[in-house]
Motif scaffolding. Structure first.
Motif, PDB file in Angstrom:
ATOM      1  N   GLU A  57       0.836  -1.206   0.000  1.00 36.66           N
ATOM      2  CA  GLU A  57       0.000   0.000   0.000  1.00 36.66           C
ATOM      3  C   GLU A  57       0.868   1.253   0.000  1.00 36.66           C
ATOM      4  N   ILE A  61       1.075   4.270  -2.766  1.00 40.58           N
ATOM      5  CA  ILE A  61       0.903   5.688  -2.431  1.00 40.58           C
ATOM      6  C   ILE A  61       2.061   6.493  -3.020  1.00 40.58           C
ATOM      7  N   ILE A 116       1.889   5.216   6.820  1.00 38.80           N
ATOM      8  CA  ILE A 116       0.608   5.534   6.184  1.00 38.80           C
ATOM      9  C   ILE A 116      -0.239   6.401   7.112  1.00 38.80           C
ATOM     10  N   ALA A 117      -0.289   6.039   8.387  1.00 37.10           N
ATOM     11  CA  ALA A 117      -1.046   6.839   9.359  1.00 37.10           C
ATOM     12  C   ALA A 117      -0.458   8.243   9.486  1.00 37.10           C
ATOM     13  N   LEU A 119       1.281   9.914   7.185  1.00 37.59           N
ATOM     14  CA  LEU A 119       0.977  10.659   5.964  1.00 37.59           C
ATOM     15  C   LEU A 119      -0.468  11.149   5.960  1.00 37.59           C
ATOM     16  N   GLN A 120      -1.385  10.291   6.407  1.00 38.54           N
ATOM     17  CA  GLN A 120      -2.793  10.693   6.476  1.00 38.54           C
ATOM     18  C   GLN A 120      -2.969  11.850   7.449  1.00 38.54           C
ATOM     19  N   SER A 121      -2.277  11.788   8.563  1.00 34.63           N
ATOM     20  CA  SER A 121      -2.355  12.855   9.541  1.00 34.63           C
ATOM     21  C   SER A 121      -1.782  14.161   8.990  1.00 34.63           C
ATOM     22  N   ALA A 123      -1.456  15.015   5.842  1.00 38.24           N
ATOM     23  CA  ALA A 123      -2.307  15.503   4.754  1.00 38.24           C
ATOM     24  C   ALA A 123      -3.547  16.195   5.327  1.00 38.24           C
ATOM     25  N   GLY A 124      -4.074  15.668   6.433  1.00 38.44           N
ATOM     26  CA  GLY A 124      -5.231  16.273   7.079  1.00 38.44           C
ATOM     27  C   GLY A 124      -4.933  17.631   7.667  1.00 38.44           C
TER      28      GLY A 124
END
Length: 127
Positions: A57, A61, A116-117, A119-121, A123-124
């Motif tokens: 995954e 990305i 991944i977590a 990057l999501q954080s 990006a948010g």
């Protein structure tokens, strides 16, 4: 050779057999919580629940965003393994680490999950 009446009898018999099969399948659906005995599939205990690893995954990305592919470093530590992963984008460089795990593959996947977590954080926060 079948007579004309015999062909009609066969058609009726085939229809009756099909109706019976449909009835069995429908009856099975109500008895087995929506699963028909006519369906062939795996039991939940045998099911494949994930098709891609966290490492795959993370690779996807990075590829989709034209970033460098992840770089992993795995090392033994206190009877287990630790892993770090680093990725570089156009305007950032980011690293994440795993928890102590029993084998190198698990440590690497843990690091990818953490990344991944992260990057999501990140990006948010920028949105």
């Amino acid at each position: 050779m079948l007579s004309h009446g015999g062909e009609e009898d066969w058609a009726l018999k085939i229809d009756a057999i099909m109706d019976c099969c449909n009835d069995v399948c429908l009856a099975g659906k109500t008895q087995i919580q929506g699963l028909s005995p006519c369906m062939k599939g795996k039991r939940l205990s045998e099911a494949t629940l994930t098709l891609r690893t966290p490492c795959q995954e993370l690779d996807d990305i990075c590829y989709e965003n034209n970033w460098s592919l992840p770089t992993y470093h795995v090392s033994p530590s206190d009877g287990g393994f630790l892993a770090d992963v680093t990725i570089k984008g156009v305007d950032f460089e980011c690293s994440a680490g795993s928890s102590l795990l029993s084998n190198p593959r698990e440590a690497r996947e843990s690091a990818a999950t953490q990344m991944i977590a992260k990057l999501q954080s990140m990006a948010g926060q920028t949105q």
